[in-house]
Every structure is written in C-alpha cells, then in structure tokens.
Design an enzyme around this catalytic site. Structure first.
Site, PDB file in Angstrom:
ATOM      1  N   ASP A 178     -92.054 -74.247 -88.526  1.00  0.00           N
ATOM      2  CA  ASP A 178     -92.221 -73.236 -87.470  1.00  0.00           C
ATOM      3  C   ASP A 178     -92.255 -71.840 -88.070  1.00  0.00           C
ATOM      4  OD1 ASP A 178     -91.837 -75.391 -85.688  1.00  0.00           O
ATOM      5  OD2 ASP A 178     -90.842 -74.068 -84.242  1.00  0.00           O
ATOM      6  N   ASP A 208    -101.039 -73.310 -78.150  1.00  0.00           N
ATOM      7  CA  ASP A 208    -100.398 -74.603 -78.400  1.00  0.00           C
ATOM      8  C   ASP A 208     -98.874 -74.435 -78.485  1.00  0.00           C
ATOM      9  OD1 ASP A 208    -100.629 -77.446 -79.444  1.00  0.00           O
ATOM     10  OD2 ASP A 208     -99.612 -76.508 -81.135  1.00  0.00           O
ATOM     11  N   GLU A 250     -99.993 -74.047 -73.216  1.00  0.00           N
ATOM     12  CA  GLU A 250     -99.525 -75.426 -73.277  1.00  0.00           C
ATOM     13  C   GLU A 250     -98.007 -75.393 -73.255  1.00  0.00           C
ATOM     14  OE1 GLU A 250     -99.268 -79.565 -75.760  1.00  0.00           O
ATOM     15  OE2 GLU A 250     -98.924 -77.662 -76.714  1.00  0.00           O
TER      16      GLU A 250
HETATM   17  C1  GLC Z   1     -99.442 -79.912 -79.188  1.00  0.00           C
HETATM   18  C2  GLC Z   1    -100.700 -80.727 -79.391  1.00  0.00           C
HETATM   19  C3  GLC Z   1    -100.388 -81.965 -80.172  1.00  0.00           C
HETATM   20  C4  GLC Z   1     -99.771 -81.562 -81.496  1.00  0.00           C
HETATM   21  C5  GLC Z   1     -98.559 -80.669 -81.254  1.00  0.00           C
HETATM   22  C6  GLC Z   1     -98.056 -80.085 -82.536  1.00  0.00           C
HETATM   23  O1  GLC Z   1     -98.537 -80.576 -78.390  1.00  0.00           O
HETATM   24  O2  GLC Z   1    -101.281 -81.043 -78.153  1.00  0.00           O
HETATM   25  O3  GLC Z   1    -101.520 -82.747 -80.386  1.00  0.00           O
HETATM   26  O4  GLC Z   1     -99.397 -82.699 -82.215  1.00  0.00           O
HETATM   27  O5  GLC Z   1     -98.885 -79.578 -80.419  1.00  0.00           O
HETATM   28  O6  GLC Z   1     -98.981 -79.156 -83.038  1.00  0.00           O
END
Ligand code: GLC
Ligand code: CA
Length: 730
Positions: A178, A208, A250
């Site tokens: 991270d 993401d 997300e």
């Molecule tokens: C998000 C993506 C997934 C990925 C994760 C880590 O959740 O959708 O595919 O593995 O991030 O980057």
C-alpha cells in the site's frame, strides 16, 4: 483553460451504458495469444452495434500481472503485450470518433512490489521520504484487527521485507504494498499519473480500492476522513483542469459508508452499488422482493449530479462482504454448490452459469439492472451468455477470451491454442462452438439481440438514468413493482421473481386516467382507474409501462375508452449514428415525426439507408422477429425505402412473409434528403414524418449506416444528442 473531454454534456455518465472489458481478453491482433489495443480497435464496430456508450478498461499498464494488472509497475505506460502508447491513443481516438467514452483504472491504493518506487523504498534509509512512499512497521501488531480481504491467500496485512528489515502494509496481495498517503510526494505522483491519462483524453477514472488509502491506529483503516480529503483533492484538480470527466468509486461498503464518497459532489461522480448486486440474486432465488426493496430503502439519497453504478457481474468474484451472515450462507447454498466456485468471501462465476443458463432469469436480472436508478454496467461476454472455467486459479475463470465465432480459439486469436493467455471456454454448453458473437448476430432470438434491443430501449427513456424510484407495495411479495419518474415522464416496472406465474393487484390510484403503454411492443393496456390494477405475470416475466397522461380536457368527450383520443406514442429508434453526426452538428429541430392515433396503428416504418438488398433483408428479418415477438403476434407492417431503379421488392417480400406470416411489407420511395448520412436536412425529417403518417406507423426505426462500417446493422439506439427531446412525438 480546462481541457475538454470527448462528451458534450457534463452529466453524460448518468445516461451512459458501461461495458467492462479486459484488453487482454478481447481480441488478439498479432497472434501472440494475448489481446491487444489493435485487436480491440477492430472490435469497436461490434461495441457500437451493441449500443454501449462507455468502455471501462481493466488495467493495461506495465505489470508483473500477479493480480491481472492491478499490480502496477509503471503508471504511465502500456504493457508491451497490449501494444504501445500510440496504439492506446489510436484506440481512444477511434472510440471517441464513434461517440463512445473510455474509462480507465487509477489504482491509487497500492503498486506492484516491482514498481521502482517500492524497490527504491526498500533500500532507502528508514524515515526518508523515499522509504516512506510505503507504510512500514517493526511489528505485525500495528493496525491489529483490520480485516484481510484476500483471506484465501493472505494470513496477514503485513509482509516482511528483508532489504528494509521491516514489515510493509498491504490490504491485498503481499506483492501489492500500500502507498502511504501521509507522504505528500505520493499524492503528487498519483496526480501526475492521472493528468498523464486525462491529457490523452480519457473520460473517466475508476478509483480502485478507494476506502483503504489512509491508515490510522485503532480504526478499521477504511473510509477515514483523511481518505476523503485525498479524494477531494483529486476531484479539485480534475474540476480545475478538465471538463466532462468523471470519477467512479470502487468502495465495497454499506450504502451509508459509500454515500460519503460522493461528498457534496466534491468527491466521486459515481460509485458502485455493491450491496444491491447480491440481493438481486437472493431475491430471485427466494422469490421475494424484500431483499431488494430493503437495501434500496437503506440507500441514502445522493446529489443530483451523482450516480450509482449498477452491475450484475464483473471481473471479480461475486462479493458477499456486504450481506448479512444469513444472506451469505444462503447465497453459498443457492449459488455455489460446487466448492470450487468459492473464493475469498464470494463466488467466482459468470452471470449465465450463476443463473443455470436460464434465459428467463438472465433477462429478468438484466431488466432490473436496466431499470433501477443508476448507470448499468455490462461485463464483456455476458451479453452472449459466456460461461466460466473453474479449473483456472484465482478469478481467472471469469476472464477467459471473448468468444467471437466458432473457428479455432473462438476467433479470439490465430495463435496456437496452447499459447493463449488463458484457454478459451470449450465445454459443450458454453463453449465457443455454441456460444459466440457471430452465431448470435445471425439469430434474431439470441441473447445478444435481446441485450441490444434492451440497450436501445433503455436509451429512449431518460427517466431510467436520471429519475426517482418508488416501490409499490402489492400483497404478493413475489412481484416487485416500482415507478420511475422524471418530470412528467413516469414508467411503471413490474417483475415476477417467481418461477411460476403470479397475479398482482397494484394500487395505481394516483395515476387514475392514465394509459399504461407497454414499451417493448407499444401495446396500450387498459386504462388506470382508482381501483386496484390487476396484472398476470408469466414466470420470471417483467413489464415496463409508460404511464401516458390523459388527453386534455377539451378533447371531445368519448363514450368509452376505445374511442378516447390516445396520446401520441411515437418514439424514434435509430442506429449507428455516423461519426460526422456528432452532437455538435446534429440538427436540434429533428425529428418532427408525428403520428396520429398512434395506438391504433400497428405498423413500423423501417428507414434503412442506404442498404444493399441483402443487408436490408438481414436487417428486416432480425428486426421484424423481435417486433413480432414483442407485440404478441399483432400484425406489423414494415415499410422500407426502395433503392434506385427498384420498383418493388418481391423477393424480400416473399422471403419474409414466408418467415413470418403476420408481417406485411410496404416499400416506399425516399427522396435524396433521406438518402444520406445523418443528420438529415430539416426536409428529411419532415418527409419521415409524412411517411410515418402515411403508413400509420407507430414507430420509426432508423437503420443508419456509418461510412466506417463494412455493413449496415440492426442495432437500435437513439439519435445522437436527442435522447430526451427528439425521440418524443410532438
Ligand atoms: C479491486 C479489483 C480487484 C483487485 C483488487 C486489488 O478490488 O477489482 O480485481 O484484485 O482491487 O487491486
Ligand atoms: Ca497480441
């Protein structure tokens, strides 16, 4: 000066149809077994024909690909397997030329351990800004209690780095450290990466794993105020320097925790609705609307300028983090009897296998996706009902090559099958021989054609992307009924979640006097009164009604409903706007298509220009099929333009009347004004209106032809920039 985006309307993403795809999985142009940008470019016609308006690309950056590219090693380049930056730019320009937008990933939370920032950090002195690009600790006890997301693979959120002599923090795989947003240089770098792509013209960024940006002792390290502050900075930069772009969050969180990611429209423009998705599956299995109604009622209002992103499936497992323990147990029981389908806290399956390949259920769930408040997002391959491969590890089983035709490798690549990045699905049910684009394009009753029609229809109603939602409360809980409203447009959706036929009585008193017009076939249903409105629904069926206002009071008072003057029901469907018919050049006044007594009319004016006889035949046969099906067997007249020198079209007529006995064909002669690419001159639209009236047409279907396409196609979509106004009758 702000850099403009490709879309002309700042809220374009609210009316968009998103299509998620992986460059690697779509089409391989150079026979190395890996999809690439040139391959994708070659498939833009297909995507345009499908009617999707915005392509969401999974990560395509240089990466060791241990998390399918979410492990980024360089934010400002293209993975060599997928092509070059120039290839990307060519693809982007071509998508824009076709009026499509492009959304890419901005993975802010973590990098690959191969990223030069991490390699530099491990070797930099402790406490230095270089070391502090990432988050370090002497002990694994720091941030104790923070959940592990990839709990099948990881046992801790800390991993030991021998070079640094310390542990580094990772919310995902241990090879994905991270980033540390307490270090201002990190945000600078990320903004730099963001500008790199926005300058090239991308229209949106998916943020993401956004809840995990900042960590604090004694918290879950999710959704922290410091994280929101970072997102606000990102948004401020975008708003200051660019126009008509959007940010998609997300955040796999409960609705009340997702709400802050919109802020006061000063964070993300859109966020996925994670908790709704599994509940659609629960509702269908339990034959009970409650799980859906319940989560929607828990969903807080969002600013008018923001939008939910809705999906049935994506590239990840069907995540069950945002359901109760009971619901999770239920989902596992109902949807993953094969233990191989389980991964982390979810189920790794595609849409069709999840629904036992039951076409009615697939259509039902799609009907919810397309009629709920938000922007629908399709996952590549689900439009043809592709299957998955449980023998592939991680989530790779739902990321197999797109199935284009029945030739080797499903038409995805001409490489040897053994050198594909992943094997193409080849089982007897879902294999490329049985499930592929080419077959479904030919078959008017295929899932692909159905999805295309659904997309076309959805685009005719601004209310779906922008309107309010209100549930009705009929006694029969196997039926879900809701009203979508925007201004004076009201659409009633009714769906049967049961595998058996169901009756329902709806309280529609507030719409007393309106006519429910079923939107797929434009059939008028009995007038609404103050009494309960009864409907019978076939298994898994759904009905959408436009609730058309009663005609003004000064209309001659009819004795019975039959004679009552009906409101105009005209909607104009059109296809493949040619590149030059961009919103900027489209005539604002078109189309003045007027149809009187439209309800009585049963014909459709098919305006196909300029098509070869063979193309016309193909178009008519696929269109007529769906029109006939959707109008419960009513007779339909299809009128279509004659070509120069033709006096009639007996061959087509004979052929089609043979295929469909209740179809009448009426060729007409179109003037020069109607024989060119869009936009037509005003006289062209006037002529269309006259023709429609002459043929008593209740709808005009325009089949456009783009100079860049090799053939005309039967896909249905609205005229450019006319979705809300021009598609209505005057
Ligand atoms: C998000 C993506 C997934 C990925 C994760 C880590 O959740 O959708 O595919 O593995 O991030 O980057
Ligand atoms: Ca390739």
């Amino acid at each position: 000066m702000k850099k403009p985006g490709s879309a002309s309307n700042p809220l374009w993403f609210k009316d968009a149809i998103l299509y998620e795809l992986h460059v690697r999985a779509f089409a391989d142009s150079n026979a190395d077994g890996i999809g690439d940008f040139t391959g994708l470019l070659g498939k833009l016609d297909y995507l345009q024909e499908l009617g999707v308006t915005c392509l969401w690309l999974l990560p395509f950056f240089p990466s060791p690909l241990r998390d399918d590219g979410y492990d980024i090693a360089d934010y400002k380049d293209v993975h060599p397997s997928y092509g070059t930056l120039d290839d990307f730019q060519r693809f982007l320009n071509a998508a824009h030329q076709r009026g499509m937008q492009v959304l890419i990933e901005l993975v802010m939370n973590h990098t690959s351990d191969q990223h030069p920032w991490f390699q530099r950090a491990r070797n930099a002195p402790a406490g230095s800004p270089e070391r502090n690009f990432y988050i370090w600790s002497e002990s694994k006890e720091r941030f104790a209690g923070v959940p592990i997301i990839f709990n099948d693979t990881e046992s801790s959120n800390w991993a030991w780095d021998p070079a640094a002599g310390a542990y580094y923090w990772h919310r995902f795989f241990s090879h994905q450290p991270d980033l540390n947003y307490d270090n201002p240089f990190v945000l600078d770098e990320m903004l730099d990466a963001m500008r790199f792509w926005l300058d090239r013209g991308v229209d949106g960024l998916r943020l993401d794993a956004i809840p995990y940006l900042v960590e604090r002792d004694g918290t879950r390290c999710e959704n922290l105020p410091e994280t929101h502050a970072i997102i606000r900075t990102v948004r401020t930069v975008i708003d200051a320097e660019y126009s008509n772009r959007f940010l998609l969050a997300e955040a796999n969180q409960w609705p009340s925790d997702v709400r802050p990611y919109f802020g006061e429209n000063d964070e993300c423009n859109m966020a996925f609705h994670f908790p709704l998705m599994p509940r659609m599956y629960v509702a269908v299995r339990q034959e009970d609307r409650l799980p859906i109604v319940d989560i929607m009622q828990q969903t807080p209002a969002i600013p008018d300028t923001c939008q939910w992103g809705l999906f049935l499936r994506n590239h990840d497992e069907l995540t069950l983090e945002m359901v109760t323990r009971d619901e999770r147990d239920y989902m596992y029981l109902a949807y993953s009897s094969d233990p191989r389908t389980r991964i982390n806290l979810g189920i790794r399956r595609r849409l069709a296998p999840l629904l036992d390949n039951n076409r009615d259920r697939i259509e039902l769930l799609n009907s919810l996706l397309f009629s709920f408040p938000g922007t629908p997002i399709l996952y590549y391959g689900d439009e043809i009902g592709m299957g998955d491969n449980l023998d592939l590890g991680d989530r790779n089983g739902v990321r197999t090559p797109m199935q284009w035709n029945s030739t080797s490798n499903g038409g995805f690549s001409t490489a040897a099958p053994s050198s594909l990045y992943a094997p193409v699905i080849s089982d007897p049910v879902y294999g490329y021989q049985a499930v592929n684009v080419e077959e479904q394009r030919k078959n008017p009753s295929s899932l692909l054609q159905w999805v295309r029609n659904m997309i076309g229809l959805r685009k005719l109603f601004a209310v779906f992307g922008r309107g309010t939602l209100r549930f009705l409360n009929p006694a029969n809980r196997k039926v879900i009924a809701y009203v979508r409203q925007l201004g004076d447009e009201s659409v009633l959706c009714v769906a049967n979640l049961s595998r058996f036929a169901q009756p329902v009585a709806l309280d529609l008193a507030e719409f007393d006097g309106r006519t429910p017009m079923e939107v797929f076939g434009y059939s008028a249903f009995p007038l609404i009164t103050a009494q309960p409105y009864s409907l019978s629904l076939a298994p898994y069926s759904f009905l959408w009604f436009e609730l058309q206002a009663a005609i003004a009071a000064d209309a001659p008072g009819p004795a019975d409903a039959e004679q009552r003057p009906q409101p105009n029901t005209q909607r104009v469907l059109a296809t493949n706007p040619s590149p030059e018919s961009s919103p900027a050049t489209a005539s604002p006044s078109h189309p003045a298509v007027e149809v009187h007594d439209a309800v009585a009319a049963k014909s459709v004016l098919l305006h196909a220009i300029p098509a070869t006889p063979q193309e016309l035949r193909q178009l008519i046969s696929s269109l007529s099929q769906s029109l006939v099906e959707s109008s419960s067997g009513l007779g339909i007249t299809l009128a279509f333009p004659l070509r120069d020198g033709e006096s009639n079209a007996p061959a087509i007529d004979a052929e089609l009347n043979h295929a469909s006995s209740n179809l009448l064909l009426a060729p007409y002669r179109a003037s020069a004004a109607l024989r060119q690419s869009w936009p037509y001159p005003a006289s062209g639209y006037a002529e269309l209106a006259r023709l429609a009236a002459q043929h008593n047409a209740r709808a005009v279907v325009q089949l456009g032809r783009s100079p860049t396409l090799s053939s005309a196609t039967a896909q249905i979509s609205p005229l450019p920039d006319t979705t809300s106004t021009a598609t209505r009758a005057c």
